[in-house]
Design a protein around this motif. Sequence first.
Motif, PDB file in Angstrom:
ATOM      1  N   UNK A  76       0.810  -1.208   0.000  1.00  0.00           N
ATOM      2  CA  UNK A  76       0.000   0.000   0.000  1.00  0.00           C
ATOM      3  C   UNK A  76       0.846   1.262   0.000  1.00  0.00           C
ATOM      4  N   UNK A  77       2.034   1.181   0.566  1.00  0.00           N
ATOM      5  CA  UNK A  77       2.891   2.359   0.557  1.00  0.00           C
ATOM      6  C   UNK A  77       3.586   2.552  -0.784  1.00  0.00           C
ATOM      7  N   UNK A  78       3.464   1.563  -1.677  1.00  0.00           N
ATOM      8  CA  UNK A  78       4.010   1.704  -3.021  1.00  0.00           C
ATOM      9  C   UNK A  78       5.520   1.800  -3.067  1.00  0.00           C
ATOM     10  N   UNK A  79       6.165   1.335  -2.019  1.00  0.00           N
ATOM     11  CA  UNK A  79       7.626   1.504  -1.980  1.00  0.00           C
ATOM     12  C   UNK A  79       8.356   0.174  -1.956  1.00  0.00           C
ATOM     13  N   UNK A  80       7.637  -0.895  -2.262  1.00  0.00           N
ATOM     14  CA  UNK A  80       8.274  -2.204  -2.216  1.00  0.00           C
ATOM     15  C   UNK A  80       9.344  -2.319  -3.295  1.00  0.00           C
ATOM     16  N   UNK A  81      10.571  -2.602  -2.909  1.00  0.00           N
ATOM     17  CA  UNK A  81      11.663  -2.847  -3.863  1.00  0.00           C
ATOM     18  C   UNK A  81      12.223  -4.237  -3.566  1.00  0.00           C
ATOM     19  N   UNK A  82      12.088  -5.124  -4.519  1.00  0.00           N
ATOM     20  CA  UNK A  82      12.591  -6.472  -4.319  1.00  0.00           C
ATOM     21  C   UNK A  82      14.098  -6.508  -4.558  1.00  0.00           C
ATOM     22  N   UNK A  83      14.819  -7.097  -3.627  1.00  0.00           N
ATOM     23  CA  UNK A  83      16.267  -7.179  -3.727  1.00  0.00           C
ATOM     24  C   UNK A  83      16.687  -8.623  -3.961  1.00  0.00           C
ATOM     25  N   UNK A  84      17.743  -8.792  -4.749  1.00  0.00           N
ATOM     26  CA  UNK A  84      18.322 -10.118  -4.925  1.00  0.00           C
ATOM     27  C   UNK A  84      19.075 -10.490  -3.658  1.00  0.00           C
ATOM     28  N   UNK A  85      18.950 -11.730  -3.239  1.00  0.00           N
ATOM     29  CA  UNK A  85      19.753 -12.194  -2.120  1.00  0.00           C
ATOM     30  C   UNK A  85      21.221 -12.197  -2.524  1.00  0.00           C
ATOM     31  N   UNK A  86      22.085 -12.037  -1.557  1.00  0.00           N
ATOM     32  CA  UNK A  86      23.521 -12.068  -1.866  1.00  0.00           C
ATOM     33  C   UNK A  86      23.871 -13.418  -2.479  1.00  0.00           C
ATOM     34  N   UNK A  87      24.477 -13.430  -3.662  1.00  0.00           N
ATOM     35  CA  UNK A  87      24.809 -14.703  -4.316  1.00  0.00           C
ATOM     36  C   UNK A  87      25.722 -15.559  -3.445  1.00  0.00           C
ATOM     37  N   UNK A  88      25.590 -16.857  -3.581  1.00  0.00           N
ATOM     38  CA  UNK A  88      26.394 -17.773  -2.779  1.00  0.00           C
ATOM     39  C   UNK A  88      27.730 -18.097  -3.437  1.00  0.00           C
ATOM     40  N   UNK A  89      27.754 -18.081  -4.762  1.00  0.00           N
ATOM     41  CA  UNK A  89      28.969 -18.478  -5.495  1.00  0.00           C
ATOM     42  C   UNK A  89      29.738 -17.242  -5.926  1.00  0.00           C
ATOM     43  N   UNK A  90      31.016 -17.210  -5.588  1.00  0.00           N
ATOM     44  CA  UNK A  90      31.889 -16.116  -6.001  1.00  0.00           C
ATOM     45  C   UNK A  90      32.817 -16.589  -7.120  1.00  0.00           C
ATOM     46  N   UNK A  91      33.326 -15.654  -7.925  1.00  0.00           N
ATOM     47  CA  UNK A  91      34.352 -16.048  -8.894  1.00  0.00           C
ATOM     48  C   UNK A  91      35.532 -16.692  -8.171  1.00  0.00           C
ATOM     49  N   UNK A  92      36.058 -17.755  -8.740  1.00  0.00           N
ATOM     50  CA  UNK A  92      37.221 -18.399  -8.133  1.00  0.00           C
ATOM     51  C   UNK A  92      38.405 -17.443  -8.110  1.00  0.00           C
ATOM     52  N   UNK A  93      38.463 -16.566  -9.095  1.00  0.00           N
ATOM     53  CA  UNK A  93      39.508 -15.540  -9.144  1.00  0.00           C
ATOM     54  C   UNK A  93      38.846 -14.196  -9.388  1.00  0.00           C
ATOM     55  N   UNK A  94      38.957 -13.258  -8.452  1.00  0.00           N
ATOM     56  CA  UNK A  94      38.260 -11.973  -8.573  1.00  0.00           C
ATOM     57  C   UNK A  94      39.050 -10.906  -9.325  1.00  0.00           C
ATOM     58  N   UNK A  95      40.099 -11.299 -10.037  1.00  0.00           N
ATOM     59  CA  UNK A  95      40.976 -10.326 -10.699  1.00  0.00           C
ATOM     60  C   UNK A  95      40.433  -9.987 -12.093  1.00  0.00           C
ATOM     61  N   UNK A  96      39.854  -8.794 -12.191  1.00  0.00           N
ATOM     62  CA  UNK A  96      39.303  -8.319 -13.460  1.00  0.00           C
ATOM     63  C   UNK A  96      39.940  -6.984 -13.862  1.00  0.00           C
ATOM     64  N   UNK A  97      41.158  -6.748 -13.395  1.00  0.00           N
ATOM     65  CA  UNK A  97      41.863  -5.500 -13.703  1.00  0.00           C
ATOM     66  C   UNK A  97      42.201  -5.405 -15.183  1.00  0.00           C
ATOM     67  N   UNK A  98      42.166  -4.171 -15.716  1.00  0.00           N
ATOM     68  CA  UNK A  98      42.518  -3.941 -17.123  1.00  0.00           C
ATOM     69  C   UNK A  98      44.004  -3.646 -17.303  1.00  0.00           C
ATOM     70  N   UNK A  99      44.804  -3.914 -16.321  1.00  0.00           N
ATOM     71  CA  UNK A  99      46.236  -3.812 -16.475  1.00  0.00           C
ATOM     72  C   UNK A  99      46.927  -3.299 -15.214  1.00  0.00           C
ATOM     73  N   UNK A 100      47.926  -4.078 -14.726  1.00  0.00           N
ATOM     74  CA  UNK A 100      48.270  -5.413 -15.195  1.00  0.00           C
ATOM     75  C   UNK A 100      47.092  -6.369 -15.021  1.00  0.00           C
ATOM     76  N   UNK A 101      47.023  -7.319 -15.924  1.00  0.00           N
ATOM     77  CA  UNK A 101      45.846  -8.196 -15.988  1.00  0.00           C
ATOM     78  C   UNK A 101      46.119  -9.553 -15.343  1.00  0.00           C
ATOM     79  N   UNK A 102      45.041 -10.280 -15.160  1.00  0.00           N
ATOM     80  CA  UNK A 102      45.094 -11.583 -14.500  1.00  0.00           C
ATOM     81  C   UNK A 102      46.094 -12.527 -15.174  1.00  0.00           C
TER      82      UNK A 102
END
Length: 423
Positions: free
Chosen positions: A34-60
């Motif tokens: 009724x308040x019109x403010x409902x925002x559905x959020x995604x739950x925090x994902x359970x699976x993470x990248x095995x390697x979080x290195x996404x730098x554009x230089x120096x690169x993975x």
Amino acid sequence: MSSTMIRLTAQRITPLAFQQLKQSAPRTAAAFTSFGSTRFFSAKPEIKPANPEFSSGPCKKHPNYDVNTLLQSNALGRSHRSKLGKERLKLAIDETRRILKVPDDYLIGIVPASDTGAYEMAMWNVLGARDVDVCHWESFGKGWFADAMSHLKLADNCGVAVNEITVDSYGELPDLSKVNPNNDVCFTFNGTTSGVRVPEGCDFISDDRTGLTLCDATSACFAMNMPWEKLDITTYSWQKVLGGEGAHGVLILSPRAVERLETYTPPNRPLPKIFRMVKKGKIDAALFTGATINTPSMLCVEDYLSALNWADSLGGVSGLISASQANLEAIEKFVDDNEWIDFLAKDPATRSSTSVCLTLDLTSDQIKKFVSMLDSEDVAYDIGGYRDAPPSIRIWCGSTVELKDVEALLPWLKWAYEEAKAM
């Protein structure tokens, strides 16, 4: 529950929690709606990248990389001018030629100061013989234009025109049909900070040109097809697509470039030692067989050879291109499914498959929060857009980044967006 609490809680509710709330407390759930403010959020994902290195230089680093293997090389601790040192440097040059399919009559040299050093080396040696077209659509190409104008001062010192071919904003290519085949042309093959590359085949470059082409290909070599017949001087650093170490550049010269070097000496332009490629009017051939101008890191050379060996195991350039394209395609599907994210590159045909730049439906401050959250969660490091680019993120998708890590990252992008949007 007060209206204030309802609004506050409504900003944090997930679809699953809302369904549970409707079953256990239907009146409270109705109050949310009724308040019109409902925002559905995604739950925090359970699976993470095995390697979080996404730098554009120096690169993975490439998969299965092990620095301890490099430390076993008997080239470490040896002079780069020893027989062994020269052999390892020449092997790096020979393997580069084989894997990149560089023509036999082109020269390949390992030079100081990464891609920047290699490109400056080319500019300072050959520009000034004829008018120059500088094509740029992002920060590094703009830097080459500034060098031609303000440091080389080609108009004043050589009496040649420097023509700027550019666009007003990131995300688009300039009108490359303006390139004059009688002029030298400077351009980046792939705009690392904008995510926009030149068209496949470089048809804007004439086969009958009289000028030279100077191509900064640092985030394109090993990830995109290089039309060598169109490229007279090509530079890159192995710290980009192959995930090598920094501080070393690679310079590739066509026979036309060698001819320019041997027949043209820029007036009033002293060259520092690390820029000199010519001796007594002839190209210094030793530089292109492994006799480097200054001392290279032999550990970095071994690192590069390891990356070249890995690239070969993937099937060479074609395998590397396929891996990078698969990463891009995963992001393209995600963008198609989510209206809050889009590519900075306007035209899919000139969209980079390595430096993937994305805009978000967030303010600049919210994007900083977005990037910070993913970093603190050890999900994605170094994905903030380049400082001169519009507010954005930049995800490196070169072939050393594995598809499974890109796919694991995508749900986290949605989670971080929803979190940042609510702040």
